[in-house]
Design an enzyme around this catalytic site. Structure first.
Site, PDB file in Angstrom:
ATOM      1  N   HIS A   1      49.189  11.917 -25.238  1.00 16.64           N
ATOM      2  CA  HIS A   1      48.147  11.223 -24.468  1.00 16.64           C
ATOM      3  C   HIS A   1      46.730  11.759 -24.765  1.00 16.64           C
ATOM      4  O   HIS A   1      45.889  11.054 -25.290  1.00 16.64           O
ATOM      5  CB  HIS A   1      48.403  11.396 -22.957  1.00 16.64           C
ATOM      6  CG  HIS A   1      49.758  11.019 -22.493  1.00 16.64           C
ATOM      7  ND1 HIS A   1      50.213   9.719 -22.412  1.00 16.64           N
ATOM      8  CD2 HIS A   1      50.784  11.794 -22.052  1.00 16.64           C
ATOM      9  CE1 HIS A   1      51.450   9.709 -21.943  1.00 16.64           C
ATOM     10  NE2 HIS A   1      51.824  10.941 -21.718  1.00 16.64           N
TER      11      HIS A   1
HETATM   12  O1  RIB Z   1      49.627  10.442 -17.665  1.00 18.42           O
HETATM   13  C1  RIB Z   1      49.338  11.337 -18.712  1.00 18.42           C
HETATM   14  C2  RIB Z   1      48.230  12.254 -18.322  1.00 18.42           C
HETATM   15  O2  RIB Z   1      48.628  13.003 -17.171  1.00 18.42           O
HETATM   16  C3  RIB Z   1      47.913  13.298 -19.402  1.00 18.42           C
HETATM   17  O3  RIB Z   1      46.563  13.651 -19.324  1.00 18.42           O
HETATM   18  C4  RIB Z   1      48.775  14.463 -19.007  1.00 18.42           C
HETATM   19  O4  RIB Z   1      48.233  15.707 -19.463  1.00 18.42           O
HETATM   20  C5  RIB Z   1      48.683  14.394 -17.507  1.00 18.42           C
HETATM   21  O5  RIB Z   1      47.453  15.019 -17.111  1.00 18.42           O
END
Ligand code: RIB
Ligand code: CA
Length: 314
Positions: free
Chosen positions: A244
């Site tokens: 992500h």
């Molecule tokens: O949903 C994914 C996000 O939530 C990413 O930033 C992960 O690190 C968590 O913070």
């Protein structure tokens, strides 16, 4: 050669935050990380601020100031994600406790002071977790909003729907009021939602490429993503961990890898059922003005070759 982009990374490490920070620190020609601000999210603030320092030391960049920020969302009790990231937030590799100190002062004041001290439109904010620090800074010092060059954040989802509830992505779900403030602020926003981050999965071959870098950074990243992937593999049956947060820093280096659409995005804050949903007007069916570049696709192979090549620089 244009000057590197000055950024503040606001983060809740988290293995994917760690990879995003490492990518930024490995790319000095394009990115100057002027500071890192920790926020409560994946794990409590006491751990996110420690993990941010662990990552700076792993990268050999202990000159970067790390500040602790908000330890709870604006209006809700903190929801964390140890079920995904492990108790420490950086489960996987066995990294030593940090020697570098936390920098004195609150992260929110650092964000305010830095934006006031630098020329307008010269500092980019890169939030990788709940938007509590950013929203608090905007509320405390509205004058800084117009000084922000751009906000490039990981959060939200539309076609991909939610990962922490059926409707919401974790970062926005944890602090929807903060997200509402940021999305209504008028700042230039680029959003990396699950719609794109679920397209950059760490397959075994990609993980092997991390390990074959043959450095402590490569080994640590391989172990982080091996740990981090088990949740998504069980939940989605996906082949590997979605990276992500590194989508944010990769966008700063090679924006052409990503494609999106300028749309209106509003945040659900009133309903408990759909709390934190990012309502993206992708088909322009309302008269709400576009307020964000909502990214939907990525050249995944290009992303991973950039990431692997840069991690090998550390
Ligand atoms: O949903 C994914 C996000 O939530 C990413 O930033 C992960 O690190 C968590 O913070
Ligand atoms: Ca994060």
């Amino acid at each position: 050669m244009t000057a590197p982009r000055k950024i503040i990374i606001d983060t809740d490490p988290g293995q994917d935050d760690a990879v995003a920070i490492l990518l930024a620190l490995a790319s000095p020609d394009e990115i100057e990380v002027i500071g890192i601000t920790a926020v409560a999210g994946n794990v409590p603030l006491s751990l996110t601020q420690k993990n941010a320092r662990i990552i700076c030391e792993l990268a050999g960049k202990t000159h970067i100031p790390v500040y602790a920020g908000c330890e709870r969302p604006l209006a809700h009790t903190l929801v964390t994600a140890e079920h995904v990231h492990g108790k420490s937030g950086l489960d996987g590799p066995n990294l030593p406790d940090p020697q570098m100190q936390l920098t004195e002062g609150h992260a929110v004041d650092y964000i305010i002071d830095t934006l006031r001290a630098h020329p307008a439109n010269s500092v980019t904010l890169c939030p990788l977790g709940p938007l509590t620090n950013i929203a608090t800074a905007f509320q405390k010092a509205p004058d800084i909003i117009g000084r922000v060059q751009e906000i490039i954040l990981m959060g939200g989802a539309y076609f991909e729907v939610g990962n922490i509830t059926p409707a919401a992505e974790f970062n926005i779900y944890v602090d929807p009021e903060a997200a509402d403030i940021v999305f209504k602020s008028g700042a230039h926003i680029v959003v990396m939602p699950l719609d794109v981050t679920h397209k950059v999965l760490v397959t075994k071959a990609r993980n092997d490429a991390f390990r074959n870098i043959g450095s402590p950074v490569g080994e640590a990243v391989a172990k982080m993503t091996e740990f981090f992937e088990r949740y998504d593999r069980e939940k989605y049956g996906s082949e590997g961990a979605p990276l992500h947060d590194p989508c944010v820093t990769a966008y700063l280096i090679r924006p052409e890898l990503f494609k999106g659409r300028h749309v209106n995005v509003e945040i659900e804050t009133g309903s408990s059922l759909t709390r934190g949903m990012t309502v993206a007007d992708w088909w322009d069916v309302t008269d709400r003005a576009p307020n964000a570049l909502f990214i939907g696709s990525v050249d995944a192979n290009g992303f991973f070759s950039l990431l692997t090549q840069r991690l090998a620089q550390l």
